[in-house]
Motif scaffolding. Structure first.
Motif, PDB file in Angstrom:
ATOM      1  N   ALA A   1     -47.511  -1.588  38.901  1.00  0.00           N
ATOM      2  CA  ALA A   1     -46.731  -0.600  39.655  1.00  0.00           C
ATOM      3  C   ALA A   1     -45.447  -0.237  38.926  1.00  0.00           C
ATOM      4  N   ARG A   2     -44.780  -1.219  38.356  1.00  0.00           N
ATOM      5  CA  ARG A   2     -43.519  -0.941  37.659  1.00  0.00           C
ATOM      6  C   ARG A   2     -43.756  -0.148  36.389  1.00  0.00           C
ATOM      7  N   GLU A   3     -44.821  -0.486  35.676  1.00  0.00           N
ATOM      8  CA  GLU A   3     -45.124   0.230  34.445  1.00  0.00           C
ATOM      9  C   GLU A   3     -45.410   1.701  34.723  1.00  0.00           C
ATOM     10  N   ALA A   4     -46.081   1.984  35.852  1.00  0.00           N
ATOM     11  CA  ALA A   4     -46.449   3.362  36.170  1.00  0.00           C
ATOM     12  C   ALA A   4     -45.337   4.130  36.874  1.00  0.00           C
ATOM     13  N   PHE A   5     -44.667   3.508  37.833  1.00  0.00           N
ATOM     14  CA  PHE A   5     -43.790   4.267  38.737  1.00  0.00           C
ATOM     15  C   PHE A   5     -42.332   3.839  38.728  1.00  0.00           C
ATOM     16  N   GLY A   6     -41.988   2.815  37.975  1.00  0.00           N
ATOM     17  CA  GLY A   6     -40.598   2.434  37.890  1.00  0.00           C
ATOM     18  C   GLY A   6     -40.231   1.205  38.705  1.00  0.00           C
ATOM     19  N   ASP A   7     -38.946   0.884  38.686  1.00  0.00           N
ATOM     20  CA  ASP A   7     -38.453  -0.363  39.269  1.00  0.00           C
ATOM     21  C   ASP A   7     -38.694  -0.472  40.771  1.00  0.00           C
ATOM     22  N   PHE A   8     -38.451   0.617  41.510  1.00  0.00           N
ATOM     23  CA  PHE A   8     -38.555   0.505  42.963  1.00  0.00           C
ATOM     24  C   PHE A   8     -39.990   0.215  43.398  1.00  0.00           C
ATOM     25  N   ALA A   9     -40.963   0.920  42.803  1.00  0.00           N
ATOM     26  CA  ALA A   9     -42.369   0.667  43.133  1.00  0.00           C
ATOM     27  C   ALA A   9     -42.766  -0.749  42.725  1.00  0.00           C
ATOM     28  N   GLY A  10     -42.278  -1.184  41.556  1.00  0.00           N
ATOM     29  CA  GLY A  10     -42.568  -2.545  41.129  1.00  0.00           C
ATOM     30  C   GLY A  10     -41.992  -3.571  42.090  1.00  0.00           C
ATOM     31  N   PHE A  11     -40.769  -3.303  42.549  1.00  0.00           N
ATOM     32  CA  PHE A  11     -40.159  -4.219  43.508  1.00  0.00           C
ATOM     33  C   PHE A  11     -40.959  -4.278  44.806  1.00  0.00           C
ATOM     34  N   LEU A  12     -41.374  -3.116  45.324  1.00  0.00           N
ATOM     35  CA  LEU A  12     -42.149  -3.105  46.568  1.00  0.00           C
ATOM     36  C   LEU A  12     -43.446  -3.896  46.414  1.00  0.00           C
ATOM     37  N   ALA A  13     -44.102  -3.754  45.259  1.00  0.00           N
ATOM     38  CA  ALA A  13     -45.335  -4.497  45.020  1.00  0.00           C
ATOM     39  C   ALA A  13     -45.061  -5.997  45.002  1.00  0.00           C
ATOM     40  N   ALA A  14     -43.991  -6.382  44.306  1.00  0.00           N
ATOM     41  CA  ALA A  14     -43.656  -7.801  44.213  1.00  0.00           C
ATOM     42  C   ALA A  14     -43.242  -8.357  45.576  1.00  0.00           C
TER      43      ALA A  14
ATOM     44  N   ALA B   1     -40.778 -10.546  38.546  1.00  0.00           N
ATOM     45  CA  ALA B   1     -39.777  -9.560  38.952  1.00  0.00           C
ATOM     46  C   ALA B   1     -38.365 -10.020  38.611  1.00  0.00           C
ATOM     47  N   ALA B   2     -38.116 -11.314  38.744  1.00  0.00           N
ATOM     48  CA  ALA B   2     -36.778 -11.834  38.437  1.00  0.00           C
ATOM     49  C   ALA B   2     -36.475 -11.722  36.951  1.00  0.00           C
ATOM     50  N   ARG B   3     -37.477 -11.861  36.105  1.00  0.00           N
ATOM     51  CA  ARG B   3     -37.258 -11.706  34.662  1.00  0.00           C
ATOM     52  C   ARG B   3     -36.810 -10.288  34.315  1.00  0.00           C
ATOM     53  N   ASP B   4     -37.197  -9.336  35.149  1.00  0.00           N
ATOM     54  CA  ASP B   4     -36.809  -7.942  34.922  1.00  0.00           C
ATOM     55  C   ASP B   4     -35.573  -7.557  35.728  1.00  0.00           C
ATOM     56  N   GLY B   5     -34.949  -8.525  36.379  1.00  0.00           N
ATOM     57  CA  GLY B   5     -33.724  -8.256  37.120  1.00  0.00           C
ATOM     58  C   GLY B   5     -33.923  -7.658  38.498  1.00  0.00           C
ATOM     59  N   LEU B   6     -35.149  -7.710  39.043  1.00  0.00           N
ATOM     60  CA  LEU B   6     -35.423  -7.112  40.346  1.00  0.00           C
ATOM     61  C   LEU B   6     -35.473  -8.129  41.482  1.00  0.00           C
TER      62      LEU B   6
END
Length: 467
Positions: free
Chosen positions: A92-105, A320-325
């Protein structure tokens, strides 16, 4: 275009430091992780949970199996190009950015620790067969907490022990499942099946959807190998294979055992049962010795599932924490295991277990299952949408052009399947799930602000202008 441009993407997962407590999983253990997480406590209680819907729930099982296989194939393709710990979060983060990646995580993390609470509740039903707890609420709560904390201790010992426990538990759980799946057909009585539709006033489609929403819990874990890709040897090859093999094996056992339980336990008794496999074996062979043996093996199976789910519940926030999210405490690793993630997860699951038993024991398992159905579909939807994004955007380095049509059909089928499950979760589950989900927006706001402030201080981005 992805909106996450301030943080570089990691394309590979660094191997863990050499440690005798750390060991990467091969294909057998990765497959066992998938099967062990799929075939956990769910199958041992779900025949009773869907019995009120009638035998039409078997139709739901068939549809669910096809949907789970579509998801398995999509996760296999995504993991082939993104062999990193985190699974749906990474895609999700690779495709749509940090917020989508955070929601998935965030939603996957919620799914993991709520599932742990549900598994503990299911395990107590079988423990009651061996050590009568009945309505003793303090003893029931204590047993549920003990069942949750034992796998957490195994995880803290290191990934070497997680893999060993998972392999042993997966092998042992096949005994009661095969006993009921094969033996049940020799004692099968169609008179036990009950009505085709439990709610004669409702529609058939509604009954199938409602049953599928409960049954999805039994397929949670299809993404296990993808989430732990960083701990799998040769993940580009083994993650996809383990995901498909584990899902196919689980599906075959699910369908056989559910039909067998339906045919050996009278419908009226099955609806009220807290240990349907024990009841099935007792009715097949008479007495209680067989049911007690099955209860022991079911407990081993559930502890094994909790062992695997505890690891998964720590892996996504770690990525997610490794990416600061996520808070940086989730990056703390000892012996190959994110220790902070394990501890936070088991504490939250314990609090949720105590809360649900305190409010009332009726329907605790079903309530928790439906909440996880909703929260699980969020990372599933985002992952399948990410696959469609990669396909449509023509990123040839991520999608093999010769497989374009097949991958597109699978991704669309998996997306539609996940959306259908959201509809079947029910208003109450969606309401509670949305509250859990929206609580994460505040966490994301704080983490994003910290991340931007750190980047501004480092001079990598310009500060936002004041209004």
């Amino acid at each position: 275009m992805s909106t996450a441009t301030t943080t570089p993407r990691r394309t590979t997962e660094q191997p863990p430091a050499a440690d005798r407590h750390t060991r990467r999983f091969g294909l057998p253990v990765a497959t066992a992780l998938v099967m062990g997480n799929i075939i956990g406590g769910g199958i041992f209680l779900l025949p009773a949970s869907v019995a009120p819907h009638g035998t039409i729930s078997l139709v739901a099982f068939g549809i669910l199996t096809l949907g789970a296989l579509a998801l398995a194939l999509v996760f296999g393709r995504l993991a082939h190009r993104h062999p990193r710990t985190g699974g749906p979060y990474v895609y999700a983060r690779e495709a749509f950015g940090d917020f989508a990646g955070f929601l998935a995580a965030w939603s996957y993390w919620i799914t993991a620790w709520v599932s742990n609470a549900a598994l503990a509740v299911a395990a107590v039903g079988y423990l009651d067969v061996l050590v009568p707890l009945h309505d003793a609420k303090p003893a029931t709560i204590g047993a549920a907490l003990l069942i949750q904390w034992l796998p957490a201790v195994a995880n803290l010992a290191g990934t070497r022990y997680v893999g060993a426990v998972q392999l042993v538990a997966t092998v042992l759980k096949f005994v009661p499942l095969l006993l009921v799946a094969v033996g049940g057909f020799f004692f099968f009585d169609s008179a036990n099946l009950g009505p085709f539709r439990g709610d004669a006033d409702g529609s058939a489609a509604g009954a199938v959807t409602a049953a599928a929403a409960i049954l999805l819990f039994s397929y949670l874990g299809v993404e296990s190998a993808a989430v732990s890709a960083g701990e799998v040897r040769d993940p580009r090859r083994n993650v996809g294979r383990a995901t498909v093999l584990g899902t196919l094996g689980a599906a075959a056992l699910y369908l056989l055992t559910t039909v067998s339980v339906f045919g050996t336990v009278p419908h009226e008794r099955l609806v009220e049962s807290s240990a349907p496999f024990t009841d099935s074996v007792n009715l097949m062979f008479g007495g209680t010795w067989g049911g007690a043996a099955v209860a022991c093996m079911a407990l081993v199976s559930m502890v094994g599932a909790l062992n695997g789910w505890t690891l998964l519940s720590a892996q996504t926030p770690y990525a997610a924490a490794r990416d600061g999210l996520f808070p940086q405490v989730f990056t703390v690793k000892r012996r190959g295991v994110p220790t902070a993630g394990v501890l936070v997860t088991v504490v939250l699951a314990s609090l949720l277990t105590v809360y649900n038993y305190t409010v009332g024991t009726e329907g605790v398992f079903e309530t928790l299952v439906l909440v996880t159905t909703f929260t699980a579909t969020v990372p599933y939807l985002l992952s399948t949408a990410a696959q469609l994004y990669f396909l449509i955007s023509g990123q040839a380095d991520r999608v093999h052009r010769a497989r374009l049509a097949r991958d597109a059909v699978l991704a669309l089928a998996a997306f539609g399947f996940s959306l259908w499950l959201v509809a079947g979760s029910g208003y109450a589950a969606v309401y509670q799930g949305v509250l859990f989900l929206f609580a994460g927006v505040l966490v994301h706001a704080v983490m994003s602000a910290r991340k931007r402030r750190a980047a501004t201080a480092a001079g990598t981005v310009n500060p936002a202008p004041l209004p």
